[in-house]
Scaffold this motif. Structure first.
Motif, short mmCIF file in Angstrom:
data_model
loop_
_atom_site.label_atom_id
_atom_site.label_comp_id
_atom_site.label_asym_id
_atom_site.label_seq_id
_atom_site.Cartn_x
_atom_site.Cartn_y
_atom_site.Cartn_z
N ALA A 197 16.48 73.41 14.36
CA ALA A 197 16.10 74.81 14.54
C ALA A 197 17.29 75.65 14.98
CB ALA A 197 14.98 74.90 15.57
N ALA A 198 18.25 75.04 15.69
CA ALA A 198 19.44 75.77 16.13
C ALA A 198 20.45 75.97 15.00
CB ALA A 198 20.10 75.03 17.29
N GLY A 199 20.18 75.43 13.82
CA GLY A 199 21.07 75.61 12.68
C GLY A 199 22.31 74.75 12.71
N GLN A 200 22.28 73.67 13.48
CA GLN A 200 23.45 72.80 13.58
C GLN A 200 23.33 71.61 12.62
OE1 GLN A 200 22.80 72.56 18.07
NE2 GLN A 200 25.04 72.49 17.97
N PRO A 201 24.46 71.16 12.07
CA PRO A 201 24.42 69.92 11.30
C PRO A 201 24.07 68.75 12.22
CG PRO A 201 26.49 71.11 10.96
CD PRO A 201 25.81 71.73 12.13
N VAL A 202 23.27 67.83 11.73
CA VAL A 202 22.85 66.68 12.54
C VAL A 202 23.17 65.41 11.77
CG1 VAL A 202 20.95 65.51 13.70
CG2 VAL A 202 20.99 68.02 13.59
N PHE A 203 23.90 64.50 12.42
CA PHE A 203 24.10 63.16 11.87
C PHE A 203 23.28 62.20 12.71
CE2 PHE A 203 26.39 59.04 11.89
CZ PHE A 203 26.20 58.72 10.55
N LEU A 204 22.30 61.58 12.08
CA LEU A 204 21.35 60.70 12.76
C LEU A 204 21.53 59.29 12.25
CD1 LEU A 204 18.77 60.10 14.45
CD2 LEU A 204 17.43 60.94 12.52
N TRP A 205 21.72 58.35 13.18
CA TRP A 205 21.81 56.96 12.73
C TRP A 205 20.96 56.08 13.64
CZ3 TRP A 205 25.64 58.64 16.08
CH2 TRP A 205 26.12 57.76 17.04
N PHE A 206 20.44 55.01 13.02
CA PHE A 206 19.59 54.07 13.73
C PHE A 206 20.28 52.70 13.76
CE2 PHE A 206 16.76 57.35 12.24
CZ PHE A 206 15.97 57.59 13.35
N THR A 207 20.31 52.11 14.93
CA THR A 207 21.05 50.87 15.14
C THR A 207 20.24 49.96 16.05
OG1 THR A 207 23.17 49.99 15.89
CG2 THR A 207 22.27 51.84 17.13
N ALA A 208 20.73 48.75 16.23
CA ALA A 208 20.15 47.79 17.16
C ALA A 208 21.20 46.74 17.49
CB ALA A 208 18.89 47.13 16.57
N ASP A 209 21.08 46.17 18.65
CA ASP A 209 22.07 45.16 19.06
C ASP A 209 22.01 43.92 18.20
OD1 ASP A 209 22.93 46.82 21.06
OD2 ASP A 209 21.66 45.95 22.60
N TRP A 210 20.85 43.65 17.59
CA TRP A 210 20.72 42.45 16.76
C TRP A 210 21.10 42.69 15.31
CZ3 TRP A 210 17.32 44.59 13.54
CH2 TRP A 210 16.34 45.44 14.05
N CYS A 211 21.43 43.91 14.94
CA CYS A 211 21.76 44.24 13.55
C CYS A 211 23.28 44.17 13.37
CB CYS A 211 21.23 45.62 13.19
SG CYS A 211 21.67 46.17 11.53
N VAL A 212 23.76 43.09 12.78
CA VAL A 212 25.20 42.91 12.61
C VAL A 212 25.78 43.98 11.69
CG1 VAL A 212 26.99 41.30 11.87
CG2 VAL A 212 24.94 40.44 13.01
N THR A 213 25.06 44.31 10.60
CA THR A 213 25.52 45.35 9.69
C THR A 213 25.72 46.68 10.42
OG1 THR A 213 24.28 44.28 7.92
CG2 THR A 213 25.04 46.52 7.52
N CYS A 214 24.76 46.99 11.31
CA CYS A 214 24.87 48.24 12.08
C CYS A 214 26.14 48.25 12.92
CB CYS A 214 23.65 48.40 12.99
SG CYS A 214 22.06 48.35 12.17
#
Length: 722
Positions: free
Chosen positions: A608-625
């Protein structure tokens, strides 16, 4: 009251100006204004648990009919009736959100379509608790509610007053809310588009291509659209696919209004919303904004693409898992299987088939468990097994035992030919066990192609979803299956020899590193004390294996001694692990991007503030992440580019179960992580590949800056991003 008066007025006008059949049908379902002493639809107000300052607490209005002939109504009741009305009395600073309804059923009477609930149901209401709420106090919540209870012939207006005393702090939760939450259709994050053309409403909804629609029906929440137009609820709806969009066409009808009467909703709405039901218990919610909807493919009424391409995507995703970073810890097991495949033709085939059976069974089993848990209302995803501390402890013990075996500490009693033994002739049972283990450890992270297939599996009927999981396992096992059936491939492998013993011991290194990583993960999931108890357990087992190995080398009976040594450690861990487990075990990892923790409200606020957002999802058990973070995200050049463009970095940590993250993943049509999403101002979500480079991460903002420069603005990351 004003809303109910408007509804009754509209019904009266419709009876005056619509065909006679309409009036006759309504006359068969009269509304009795006085509520009966004993309600026909018994209601109750329930709280999920204690309230926590600054968070939401979920309340539920539950409805149970006195007999199966009675039903309640959705928020848009359809051609007749009206929905529930709530009047709250809340403590100071508390606020109630919009009610969350399950998907309704259709009830057609005399040409009138109503949206009803048959049987018991619950409507959830999120209530926001202010930060100023004082822990230890008890607050009173009051509610006056009105609803309509109907049979096929009669309707009765009913009402009730309810009150709850809710403690502020911590306390037990009501387990029924998991089932009630599971009945609420998930919201698709990507916005749909709608267009009113003539007397038709067209909606294009993002949807995985090839999804089995079953018997679809769209329940529209908007009662009025524009200039007296309303949905024709009983009319036939048209559905058609184009790529990854599902288009729906809903006929509209125009009410004949008396002269001088003005429709209060004379303009087209800015947004339409509703529920898309597939007729077999599956449903999703959507919100659509005004836009162009191509009519050419809506009216073609072509069939949706077959399930075949989803099966191919799952097969390809499983095949690619063999080279994904999250699979590296089990490469030692796979490497020994490859070497052993150089035996006889019959043996090689049986080993390949046994390994494949183990992989496929594990994938189907994990997928089936995930679907069963979701059907029970649990918000789980493809990696749910590694979010449970007990599962990770079991994997840690297994990794430690395999490491000790590869290092030559001991030999398994009946699996000396297995993938963790000295390279003698193998047995199918060993290959099958290796396949089971490979799938359990290799499948937490999603890869290319796999994400779409696993996301579609969340919406497909159970049989088709399990078929996708089987295809995933087949892809993961395919290289070894080919080795078993193609002699030319086996001849390319090194011949057995003394080098195998050295190779075997060398493979203990990556397996040992896996065990170390699991120790760290145990501490993140259960806390420091939990991890220390786990280390005591592992140490006891290793001591037992060392003594077992000595006895084996001296030709003595070994395994009873192992049982005597390991039993006290196992008993100790059985009592100590539950007592030392702490949910506070995993705080968010440090990041040079200083990310905001993901929540739906935080994402909406940033957008809503008009800002670019980079969102990422990770986990400690996810080696690829973790690999992607080290190589592409947690880098100075990425941080500098984000700062120049004013990007809001947002991270969702899925190490432990998180319903909000699971719901977001479901809305995006994926079942696991990693997931990387860009939200540029004024644009929809853009999902990045699951294998990243720093250029891939920053490419959307560079592309936005270049586009802005082409429009006469300065070219650079610091210009034109709004």
């Amino acid at each position: 009251m004003a809303h109910r008066f408007a509804v009754l007025l509209a019904m009266a006008l419709a009876m005056c100006f619509a065909p006679a059949a309409f009036g006759q049908a309504l006359s068969q379902t009269p509304i009795q204004n006085a509520p009966r002493t004993a309600p026909n639809l018994t209601a109750n107000l329930v709280a999920e648990g204690a309230a926590k300052p600054g968070q939401q607490i979920m309340l539920a209005m539950t409805f149970v009919p006195v007999s199966e002939e009675w039903h309640g109504y959705w928020k848009n009741p359809g051609d007749a009736g009206y929905g529930m009305e709530l009047d709250w009395e809340l403590p100071e600073g508390w606020s109630a959100g919009e009610p969350l309804y399950p998907a309704p059923d259709r009830l057609l009477i005399s040409g009138l379509m109503n949206h009803v609930f048959k049987g018991a149901y619950a409507v959830l209401i999120p209530v926001t608790v202010p930060v100023s709420a004082r822990v230890g106090q008890t607050e009173k919540v009051g509610l006056s509610a009105q609803w309509l209870a109907c049979t096929d012939r009669i309707c009765v207006q009913e009402q009730g007053s309810f009150s709850l005393k809710i403690a502020v702090g911590s306390g037990p939760t009501d387990g029924r809310f998991a089932e009630w939450r599971g009945a609420i259709p998930p919201m698709i994050e990507s916005a749909a588009t709608f267009q009113i053309t003539g007397e038709n409403l067209r909606i294009a909804i993002p949807m995985p291509a090839g999804l089995d629609l079953g018997a679809p029906h769209l329940f529209l929440a908007n009662r009025s659209l524009s200039q007296g137009l309303q949905p024709s609820y009983a009319a036939r709806q048209k559905f058609a696919y184009e790529g990854d969009r599902l288009a729906v066409e809903i006929p509209l009808k125009r009410l004949i209004l008396p002269e001088g009467y003005a429709d209060e909703d004379s303009g087209a709405p800015e947004e339409v919303e509703g529920i898309l039901s597939f007729g077999d218990g599956r449903s999703i919610q959507f919100k659509a904004v005004a836009g162009h909807v191509d009519a050419s493919f809506i009216n073609s009424e072509g069939d949706a693409p077959a399930l075949g391409w989803l099966l191919l995507a799952a097969l390809a995703g499983g095949l690619i898992l063999n080279v994904m970073p999250c699979v590296f810890p089990i490469l030692s097991l796979k490497a020994m299987s490859l070497v052993r495949a150089g035996g006889s033709e019959r043996q090689a085939r049986s080993e390949g088939l046994a390994y494949t059976a183990g992989v496929v069974m594990a994938c189907v089993g994990l997928g089936g468990m995930m679907l069963a848990l979701r059907a029970a209302g649990q918000q789980v995803g493809w990696a749910f097994q590694l979010q449970e501390p007990a599962v990770v402890v079991a994997l840690l013990v297994l990794a430690a035992v395999i490491t000790a075996n590869l290092a030559g500490v001991f030999e398994l009693p009946s699996l000396n030919a297995g993938p963790i033994a000295k390279g003698r002739r193998g047995k199918p049972a060993s290959a099958f066990a290796t396949g089971l283990l490979a799938a359990v450890v290799a499948t937490p992270c999603t890869g290319p192609f796999m994400a779409a297939a696993m996301g579609a599996a969340l919406l497909l009927p159970s049989a088709q979803a399990l078929l996708l999981f089987a295809a995933l396992g087949s892809g993961l096992a395919l290289p070894f299956l080919l080795l078993g059936f193609i002699p030319r491939l086996r001849r390319m492998l090194p011949k057995p020899g003394p080098w195998m013993e050295r190779f075997r011991r060398l493979m203990a290194i990556p397996m040992g590193l896996t065990a170390l990583a699991l120790i760290w993960l145990v501490s993140r999931l259960g806390g420091t004390k939990f991890a220390l108890v786990t280390l005591v357990l592992v140490a006891g087992i290793i001591i037992g294996l060392l003594i077992t190995g000595r006895l084996q080398r001296s030709g003595k009976i070994a395994w009873p001694a192992f049982g005597l040594i390991a039993a006290p450690f196992l008993i100790f861990a059985g009592f100590a692990l539950p007592a030392t487990h702490s949910q506070a075990g995993g705080s968010a990892a440090e990041s040079i991007l200083d990310p905001v923790n993901y929540s739906a409200d935080a994402l909406a606020e940033a957008r809503a503030a008009g800002q670019p957002v980079f969102l990422w999802f990770t986990a400690d058990w996810c080696v690829t992440c973790k690999v992607n973070e080290q190589t592409s995200i947690e880098r100075e050049e990425t941080r500098a580019a984000f700062e120049q463009a004013g990007v809001v970095a947002m991270r969702g940590d899925w190490t432990q179960p998180d319903d909000a993250i699971t719901q977001y993943l479901t809305e995006q049509g994926v079942a696991g992580i990693p997931l990387y999403v860009w939200y540029l101002p004024g644009a929809e979500a853009e999902i990045l590949p699951q294998i990243l480079t720093s250029d891939i991460v920053t490419e959307p903002i560079r592309r936005k800056a270049a586009t802005a420069g082409g429009n006469g603005q300065s070219i650079g990351l610091d210009a034109g991003l709004d």
